[in-house]
Design a protein around this motif. Structure first.
Motif, mmCIF file in Angstrom:
data_model
loop_
_atom_site.group_PDB
_atom_site.id
_atom_site.type_symbol
_atom_site.label_atom_id
_atom_site.label_comp_id
_atom_site.label_asym_id
_atom_site.label_seq_id
_atom_site.Cartn_x
_atom_site.Cartn_y
_atom_site.Cartn_z
ATOM 1 N N VAL A 109 15.422 32.764 -11.022
ATOM 2 C CA VAL A 109 14.327 31.660 -11.224
ATOM 3 C C VAL A 109 13.187 32.527 -11.461
ATOM 4 C CG1 VAL A 109 15.461 29.959 -10.203
ATOM 5 C CG2 VAL A 109 13.826 31.423 -8.884
ATOM 6 N N ALA A 110 12.114 31.975 -12.283
ATOM 7 C CA ALA A 110 10.867 32.523 -12.627
ATOM 8 C C ALA A 110 9.981 31.555 -11.595
ATOM 9 C CB ALA A 110 10.401 32.547 -14.001
ATOM 10 N N ALA A 111 9.346 32.240 -10.648
ATOM 11 C CA ALA A 111 8.498 31.735 -9.522
ATOM 12 C C ALA A 111 7.082 31.492 -10.194
ATOM 13 C CB ALA A 111 8.441 32.259 -8.472
ATOM 14 N N ASP A 112 6.295 30.580 -10.585
ATOM 15 C CA ASP A 112 4.934 30.599 -11.251
ATOM 16 C C ASP A 112 3.917 31.491 -10.431
ATOM 17 O OD1 ASP A 112 4.213 28.942 -9.270
ATOM 18 O OD2 ASP A 112 3.772 27.200 -10.641
ATOM 19 N N ILE A 113 4.231 31.900 -9.223
ATOM 20 C CA ILE A 113 3.273 32.989 -8.936
ATOM 21 C C ILE A 113 3.339 34.161 -9.314
ATOM 22 C CG2 ILE A 113 2.952 31.732 -6.572
ATOM 23 C CD1 ILE A 113 4.891 33.808 -5.347
ATOM 24 N N GLY A 114 4.797 34.776 -10.195
ATOM 25 C CA GLY A 114 4.361 35.644 -10.735
ATOM 26 C C GLY A 114 5.784 36.548 -10.345
ATOM 27 N N ASP A 115 6.683 36.007 -9.649
ATOM 28 C CA ASP A 115 7.951 36.664 -9.023
ATOM 29 C C ASP A 115 8.976 36.275 -9.707
ATOM 30 O OD1 ASP A 115 6.009 37.617 -7.267
ATOM 31 O OD2 ASP A 115 7.227 37.114 -5.375
ATOM 32 N N THR A 116 10.272 37.050 -9.598
ATOM 33 C CA THR A 116 11.794 36.601 -9.821
ATOM 34 C C THR A 116 12.496 36.644 -8.438
ATOM 35 O OG1 THR A 116 11.802 37.326 -12.339
ATOM 36 C CG2 THR A 116 13.569 37.547 -10.904
ATOM 37 N N VAL A 165 19.340 20.959 -9.457
ATOM 38 C CA VAL A 165 20.191 21.688 -10.262
ATOM 39 C C VAL A 165 20.916 20.601 -11.202
ATOM 40 C CG1 VAL A 165 22.204 23.056 -10.535
ATOM 41 C CG2 VAL A 165 20.587 23.602 -8.838
ATOM 42 N N ASP A 166 20.775 20.691 -12.509
ATOM 43 C CA ASP A 166 21.658 19.992 -13.565
ATOM 44 C C ASP A 166 22.922 20.621 -13.614
ATOM 45 O OD1 ASP A 166 22.540 18.445 -15.422
ATOM 46 O OD2 ASP A 166 20.735 18.255 -16.613
ATOM 47 N N ALA A 167 23.909 20.087 -13.241
ATOM 48 C CA ALA A 167 25.279 20.799 -13.422
ATOM 49 C C ALA A 167 25.773 20.771 -14.842
ATOM 50 C CB ALA A 167 26.483 19.848 -12.748
ATOM 51 N N ARG A 168 24.995 19.940 -15.779
ATOM 52 C CA ARG A 168 25.366 19.973 -17.058
ATOM 53 C C ARG A 168 25.160 21.366 -17.768
ATOM 54 N NH1 ARG A 168 22.580 14.696 -18.770
ATOM 55 N NH2 ARG A 168 21.027 15.818 -17.692
ATOM 56 N N THR A 169 23.679 21.892 -17.478
ATOM 57 C CA THR A 169 23.196 22.852 -18.230
ATOM 58 C C THR A 169 23.042 24.310 -17.380
ATOM 59 O OG1 THR A 169 21.037 22.040 -17.820
ATOM 60 C CG2 THR A 169 21.796 21.225 -19.677
ATOM 61 N N ARG A 170 23.132 23.865 -16.001
ATOM 62 C CA ARG A 170 22.919 24.971 -14.938
ATOM 63 C C ARG A 170 21.535 25.518 -14.862
ATOM 64 N NH1 ARG A 170 27.550 27.644 -12.982
ATOM 65 N NH2 ARG A 170 29.539 27.171 -14.331
ATOM 66 N N LEU A 171 20.502 24.386 -14.812
ATOM 67 C CA LEU A 171 19.204 24.613 -14.922
ATOM 68 C C LEU A 171 18.789 24.282 -13.581
ATOM 69 C CD1 LEU A 171 16.470 24.392 -16.116
ATOM 70 C CD2 LEU A 171 16.715 22.037 -16.258
ATOM 71 N N LEU A 172 17.988 25.067 -12.980
ATOM 72 C CA LEU A 172 17.403 24.831 -11.614
ATOM 73 C C LEU A 172 15.771 24.719 -11.954
ATOM 74 C CD1 LEU A 172 18.043 26.354 -8.076
ATOM 75 C CD2 LEU A 172 15.820 26.515 -9.011
ATOM 76 N N THR A 173 15.207 23.566 -11.114
ATOM 77 C CA THR A 173 13.718 23.602 -11.007
ATOM 78 C C THR A 173 13.587 22.749 -9.648
ATOM 79 O OG1 THR A 173 11.662 22.619 -12.373
ATOM 80 C CG2 THR A 173 13.766 21.321 -12.124
ATOM 81 N N GLY A 174 11.906 23.321 -9.266
ATOM 82 C CA GLY A 174 11.769 22.669 -8.088
ATOM 83 C C GLY A 174 10.540 23.456 -7.486
ATOM 84 N N THR A 175 10.331 23.215 -6.015
ATOM 85 C CA THR A 175 9.352 24.069 -5.244
ATOM 86 C C THR A 175 9.982 24.616 -4.087
ATOM 87 O OG1 THR A 175 8.777 22.201 -4.164
ATOM 88 C CG2 THR A 175 7.532 22.430 -6.153
ATOM 89 N N VAL A 176 9.423 25.922 -3.950
ATOM 90 C CA VAL A 176 9.986 26.592 -2.755
ATOM 91 C C VAL A 176 8.520 27.233 -2.242
ATOM 92 C CG1 VAL A 176 11.079 28.633 -2.049
ATOM 93 C CG2 VAL A 176 12.093 27.235 -3.910
#
Length: 381
Positions: free
Chosen positions: A71-78, A128-139
């Protein structure tokens, strides 16, 4: 003899027909089993086709119970996030950080509704969307809160990422969050891994980055996409400097790129953020539906029906309606054709205030409002 042969033949015929001798009970008719053919989910089929065409590979877990997402974290991390479905534990591995962050692990609870599974833990909520293997959220990792978006796939052949994309982004100074900048425009990737990013514009027939309106100044950046031999990550480089790390998503609408943006500017100031690029194509009625949206400090809901978007601020509870114009950039006389972007406009706002809504796949869109200085992610319910 002739009569005897005739008798024997007749006896055989009667036996074959069930005549003669004892009568056997008739066998019950056999009912063939009912075969139910599952209906293939069109989003899954489309996403898998995109992944196959682009030569993407599923990121391998440590065992059969582990699923992994970069994932790309919007703070500038991976970061690399792994879930163990048997142990109900997760691990966040820091692959690249601008803030000295460290790995973290813990246990999670999960709820699945339809194709979406939401994983929740302390300072942690991702879907996580099982159909497309997409992950999005907050950490929250260490002292840093971040929106994260990424994919369970990794690119194996840079040449197969070639194509035309559109993008929205958000960047700022790493030290204090100042000097915020929100690029938007076009991105082209060639089969040799070379790429051109046109901020504020599109590429004309001659391949030149041209401004889409008099209000925007087009800026061109030349990039090169290469695999980092040490960690296998796909890196975009600008000259001799890293531009950011690229994560590839197999959306059912086509490829999408989540770019963890970090680099130093000419004043040696570290700049961080994210850029999301989606394969350019027209928007139609497929964006209709309900979305849960989040951005730094904001949670909202968007309901899209026809040419109207109804927005609800979950914090204040306030709701208002906005008009929708698809495949345009800008408003009124300044609007220009730009496939892949929907413009939301509140009639009560000043003319300069509007938001841009860019679908990435059937389950996700990104949104940027001109009266704010950050970009949000919207998950389709």
């Amino acid at each position: 003899m002739k009569n005897a042969l005739t008798f024997l033949a007749l006896s055989a015929a009667l036996s074959a027909c069930g005549g003669g001798g004892d009568h056997a009970a008739p066998e019950a008719p056999v009912t063939p089993p009912v075969v139910v053919t599952p209906v293939a989910d069109p989003v899954t089929v489309a996403s898998q086709a995109v992944a196959a065409q682009a030569g993407l590979a599923v990121i391998a877990g440590a065992n059969a119970d582990e699923t992994v997402y970069d994932v790309a974290a919007d703070i500038g991390d991976t970061w690399r996030i792994a879930f163990d479905s048997a142990k109900k534990t997760y691990v966040i591995r820091v692959l690249s950080t601008q803030f000295g962050l460290s790995d973290r692990s813990g246990s999670f609870s999960a709820v699945t509704v339809g194709n979406l599974t939401t994983y929740t833990a302390t300072d942690f909520s991702v879907t996580v969307d099982a159909r497309t293997r997409l992950l999005t959220g907050t950490v929250k990792l260490g002292s840093m809160n971040s929106n994260v978006s990424g994919s369970g796939y990794t690119a194996t052949d840079v040449a197969k990422l070639a194509g035309s994309y559109i993008f929205l982004g958000a960047m700022r100074n790493a030290s204090n969050g100042g000097d915020r900048f929100n690029p938007k425009g076009s991105l082209t990737v060639a089969a040799d891994g070379s790429a051109q990013l046109c901020n504020g514009g599109v590429f004309n027939a001659q391949g030149v980055c041209s401004a889409v309106s008099p209000q925007l100044e087009a800026e061109n950046a030349s990039l090169t996409l290469v695999k980092d031999a040490k960690n296998g990550l796909l890196v975009a480089r600008q000259g001799q400097q890293d531009f950011g790390i690229v994560h590839v998503h197999a959306g059912d609408r086509g490829l999408a790129l989540f770019i963890d943006r970090y680099s130093r500017n000419q004043q040696n100031v570290l700049r961080v953020g994210t850029i999301v690029a989606a394969k350019q194509q027209k928007i139609g009625t497929e964006i209709a539906g309900s979305y849960a949206c989040s951005a730094p400090g904001i949670s909202a809901k968007i309901e899209i029906a026809g040419s109207t978007a109804t927005l609800t601020n979950n914090t204040s509870g306030k709701t208002h309606a906005e008009t929708i114009t698809v495949n345009k950039l800008g408003l009124g006389a300044q609007a220009v054709d730009f496939d892949g972007i929907a413009v939301f406009k509140d009639p009560a706002d000043v003319p300069a205030d509007y938001s841009m809504f860019m679908p990435v796949s059937s389950s996700m869109a990104v949104e940027f409002s001109t009266d704010r200085t950050y970009m949000g992610t919207c998950l389709k319910k």
